[in-house]
Structure formats: C-alpha cells, structure tokens
Design a protein around this motif. Structure first.
Motif, short mmCIF file in Angstrom:
data_model
loop_
_atom_site.label_atom_id
_atom_site.label_comp_id
_atom_site.label_asym_id
_atom_site.label_seq_id
_atom_site.Cartn_x
_atom_site.Cartn_y
_atom_site.Cartn_z
N ILE A 1 41.12 46.66 31.72
CA ILE A 1 40.27 45.88 32.62
C ILE A 1 40.25 44.43 32.14
CG2 ILE A 1 37.91 45.49 33.50
CD1 ILE A 1 37.37 48.43 33.27
N ILE A 2 40.28 43.51 33.08
CA ILE A 2 39.96 42.11 32.81
C ILE A 2 38.55 41.86 33.34
CG2 ILE A 2 40.38 39.73 33.58
CD1 ILE A 2 43.34 40.25 33.37
N PHE A 3 37.71 41.28 32.49
CA PHE A 3 36.39 40.82 32.92
C PHE A 3 36.37 39.29 32.91
CE2 PHE A 3 34.83 45.04 31.43
CZ PHE A 3 34.14 45.40 32.58
N SER A 4 35.66 38.73 33.87
CA SER A 4 35.43 37.28 33.91
C SER A 4 33.93 37.05 34.04
CB SER A 4 36.18 36.65 35.08
OG SER A 4 35.87 35.27 35.18
N PHE A 5 33.37 36.33 33.09
CA PHE A 5 31.93 36.03 33.09
C PHE A 5 31.74 34.51 33.03
CE2 PHE A 5 32.33 40.05 30.53
CZ PHE A 5 31.84 40.93 31.50
N TYR A 6 31.53 33.90 34.16
CA TYR A 6 31.29 32.46 34.26
C TYR A 6 32.46 31.62 33.74
CZ TYR A 6 26.97 31.41 36.60
OH TYR A 6 26.04 31.19 37.57
N TYR A 7 33.66 32.21 33.75
CA TYR A 7 34.86 31.43 33.47
C TYR A 7 35.11 30.53 34.68
CZ TYR A 7 39.60 30.44 31.82
OH TYR A 7 40.75 29.83 31.36
N ARG A 8 35.54 29.30 34.44
CA ARG A 8 35.50 28.28 35.50
C ARG A 8 36.79 28.14 36.31
NH1 ARG A 8 32.18 23.40 32.39
NH2 ARG A 8 30.11 24.32 32.67
N GLN A 9 37.83 28.86 35.96
CA GLN A 9 39.07 28.75 36.73
C GLN A 9 39.38 30.05 37.45
OE1 GLN A 9 41.25 26.51 33.20
NE2 GLN A 9 42.50 26.40 35.04
N LEU A 10 39.99 29.92 38.62
CA LEU A 10 40.44 31.10 39.35
C LEU A 10 41.64 31.71 38.63
CD1 LEU A 10 40.27 29.96 43.09
CD2 LEU A 10 38.76 31.58 41.92
N LEU A 11 41.70 33.02 38.61
CA LEU A 11 42.84 33.71 38.01
C LEU A 11 43.83 34.08 39.11
CD1 LEU A 11 41.00 36.07 35.49
CD2 LEU A 11 41.66 33.66 35.23
N ASN B 1 34.56 40.25 38.06
CA ASN B 1 33.94 38.97 37.79
C ASN B 1 32.43 39.09 37.99
OD1 ASN B 1 33.79 35.96 37.54
ND2 ASN B 1 33.15 36.11 39.67
N LEU B 2 31.67 38.38 37.17
CA LEU B 2 30.23 38.30 37.37
C LEU B 2 29.88 36.93 37.91
CD1 LEU B 2 27.43 39.96 35.53
CD2 LEU B 2 27.17 37.53 36.03
N HIS B 3 29.24 36.90 39.08
CA HIS B 3 28.92 35.66 39.78
C HIS B 3 27.40 35.48 39.87
CE1 HIS B 3 29.63 32.31 42.49
NE2 HIS B 3 28.75 32.83 43.35
N GLY B 4 26.94 34.24 39.79
CA GLY B 4 25.52 33.95 39.75
C GLY B 4 24.85 33.80 41.10
N SER B 5 25.07 34.75 41.99
CA SER B 5 24.35 34.79 43.27
C SER B 5 24.40 36.22 43.79
CB SER B 5 24.98 33.83 44.30
OG SER B 5 26.14 34.41 44.88
N THR C 1 25.92 39.18 40.65
CA THR C 1 26.77 40.19 41.28
C THR C 1 28.00 40.42 40.43
OG1 THR C 1 26.08 39.49 43.51
CG2 THR C 1 28.10 40.79 43.34
N LEU C 2 28.28 41.67 40.09
CA LEU C 2 29.55 42.04 39.49
C LEU C 2 30.45 42.53 40.61
CD1 LEU C 2 31.04 42.39 36.73
CD2 LEU C 2 30.36 44.80 36.83
N HIS C 3 31.63 41.96 40.72
CA HIS C 3 32.51 42.32 41.83
C HIS C 3 33.97 42.34 41.38
CE1 HIS C 3 34.23 38.24 42.60
NE2 HIS C 3 33.12 37.87 42.02
N HIS C 4 34.78 43.07 42.13
CA HIS C 4 36.21 43.09 41.87
C HIS C 4 36.81 41.74 42.27
CE1 HIS C 4 36.76 47.36 40.87
NE2 HIS C 4 35.70 47.53 41.63
N MET C 5 37.75 41.27 41.47
CA MET C 5 38.37 39.98 41.75
C MET C 5 39.57 40.13 42.67
SD MET C 5 38.25 37.52 38.41
CE MET C 5 38.56 38.72 37.12
N VAL C 6 39.64 39.23 43.64
CA VAL C 6 40.80 39.07 44.50
C VAL C 6 41.15 37.58 44.46
CG1 VAL C 6 40.26 41.03 45.98
CG2 VAL C 6 39.31 38.79 46.52
#
Length: 309
Positions: free
Chosen positions: A78-88, A102-106, A131-136
């Motif tokens: 798994i890749i997790f992203s927590f407030y990382y500022r660039q799109l993967l 990814n975890l997003h602040g809304s 919100t924790l969500h799958h990244m696309v």
C-alpha cells in the motif's frame, strides 16, 4: 504489510507515527524539504522517520522515472499519502498491490483541492472533517474509505482547526486500520454532484474588502491569521495587517465602509463594514511590531473618521 508513506505537516507526522507504533514495515518515507519562505510551525516528518531508522527521501518531483523505479523496487503493498503536497502519477499509483490511499482535510466530495482548512473558514462553514480515500489521477476524487467529522467553533482559526483535524486524522486511522489490514475496508464512490474544488491560497488573497459584511471579513481574518500570512488592508498608503478582529453584531448606520468609528481603550478599534461593524483587536503596520488595536491607534495617532482600505 510493506508500506510507502508520502507525508508532510502535522497530519503527516501523526499518521506516520501511528503506522510506526503498530509496527508496520515502512520501506520508504517520502516528504518535502521545508520551504525557507514558509513559517514552519509544524512537526517534521523527516525527523520522525530518521529517528526510527526509516529510509527518508525528499525528491522535488516524486514522479520522475528514477524515483518511480525506486518505489517499484521497494515493492509496497500500500502507498499512503498524508498531507503530501504533490499529486502522484498513475505510474506510481499502479505500483502497490493493494492500492494507494490519501488522507484529505475535508469531508469529500466537498472542498477538494488545496487549503481546505482555510477555505472552510473563509466560507463560514460550521463543520468539516477528514477523509481517507483511494487515490486516482484526479485530485481527491477516489472512493472513500472512511471519514471523521469535526465541528468548527465560532472562534476557531486555521491553526486551532488544523489541530482538531490532526487529532481526527489519527483517530480515523486507529478506527479503520484493522479493516485495511484485513482487506475489507469500505470503498464508497464519491457523489460528484456534490463536489466542490478550491485552489491554493496566496498572501494577496488576504486583502480585506470593507464593502463586505463584517461577518465575512471576520471569517477571512480567522482563516489567515498566525501562522498564515494574515488579512490586510491599507492605512495611509501602508499595508496594515489585521491579526484578530470580531464582528460586533451592530447594525450599519450608513457609514462609509472602512471608516474608523471609535477607538476604545482596552477594547479595540471599531470600523464600519458593508454590513455591520468589525472590532479590530490586533494590528500591525508592515515592518513594525504587532500591538493591541487601541495601543496601535494611540501610537500611530489614528483618528475617528479616518478610512482604511
């Protein structure tokens, strides 16, 4: 599980710390070098990772072929992203066998994009969350794994609200992580009909429009006060920062917006807005020290009837 963690800021710190505490195999921590032009008031993901002997990387661009190959060789589940500022990139997102989150602040789908905490305050919201969500490839648009709601208090600033979200982010991970490990976490499609998206905020966005209602100006002030660049107006052709203010609830009496109506010892400087009045509490001329508004007015000999803006 083998994890790669992209993380920054306090939310990144707390979520990485959680994964360390549950003893997951973290094969790479990817974060940012701190920007010397930014006020760094949050804890360091890089320092946390290094203290625990984890491999830490700070690429300017994580989507280069060389760095993608480095992550591919790490072979994360798994890749997790927590407030990382660039799109993967899609190429990165395709690497982990069990997906990328990814975890997003809304509370998605609302407030996709940048600076969701600041925008929620600017817009006078009374609730937000994480919100924790799958990244696309499209930012903040993937299926939702879990959410946690957070109330916005009338006196919350971006700093106090961000701290609430930081606690909520860790609590969310604690609640949902067993299901993620087991492979049976929810996957709920976002309803695009309710999606809103906001861009990055810049220092110039803090300019006060005195024609707006006092409550709207107050929301701007609290959204960008310390440690952010601040709301500002102009006084005698100099930039004047308003670090704190409150809307006093009084009705307008036809005064021109931006007019100083009173200077009250121990209370502040009352200014007319487009609707209602704003009581200025903390002021600072650019290049000078910050003062309580009444002391400021005395030092700089501001007068009733003078106009700001």
């Amino acid at each position: 599980m083998k994890l790669v963690v992209f993380a920054y800021h306090d939310i990144g710190f707390e979520c990485l710390d959680f994964l360390i505490q549950v003893k997951e195999e973290i094969v790479a921590v990817v974060t940012h070098e701190d920007d010397p032009n930014e006020e760094i008031w949050f804890r360091s993901v890089a320092d946390l990772g290094r203290r625990h002997g984890l491999p830490v990387y700070t690429p300017k661009n994580p989507n280069t072929p060389d760095f993608i190959e480095r992550i591919r060789k790490a072979d994360p589940e798994i890749i997790f992203s927590f407030y990382y500022r660039q799109l993967l990139s899609n190429e990165l997102l395709a690497i982990p066998r069990r997906g990328a989150m990814n975890l997003h602040g809304s509370l998605l789908p609302r407030y996709r994009g940048r600076a969701p905490v600041n925008w929620a305050l600017v817009n006078g919201e009374t609730e937000t969350g994480v919100t924790l969500h799958h990244m696309v490839e499209k930012a903040d648009a993937g299926d939702i794994v879990a959410q946690r709601r957070v109330a916005i208090g009338q006196l919350d600033t971006a700093l106090t609200l961000y701290r609430k979200l930081t606690r909520a982010a860790r609590e969310l991970m604690e609640e949902i992580y067993t299901a993620i490990q087991a492979g049976d976490a929810p996957r709920i499609p976002q309803d695009a009909r309710f999606a809103t998206k906001f861009g990055a905020r810049h220092p110039e966005d803090g300019k006060i429009d005195w024609n707006k209602p006092a409550a709207v100006i107050y929301n701007l002030v609290r959204a960008v006060t310390h440690p952010y660049p601040g709301a500002f107006t102009f006084a005698r052709e100099r930039k004047l920062f308003v670090w704190w203010a409150v809307a006093d609830g009084a009705e307008s009496r036809g005064e021109a917006p931006g007019t100083i109506l009173s200077i009250e010892e121990g209370t502040g400087v009352r200014v007319a807005a487009g609707a209602g009045r704003l009581l200025l509490k903390r002021l600072q001329l650019e290049g000078e020290e910050e003062l309580s508004a009444d002391l400021f007015a005395g030092r700089w000999e501001f007068r009733i009837g003078e106009r700001l803006g």
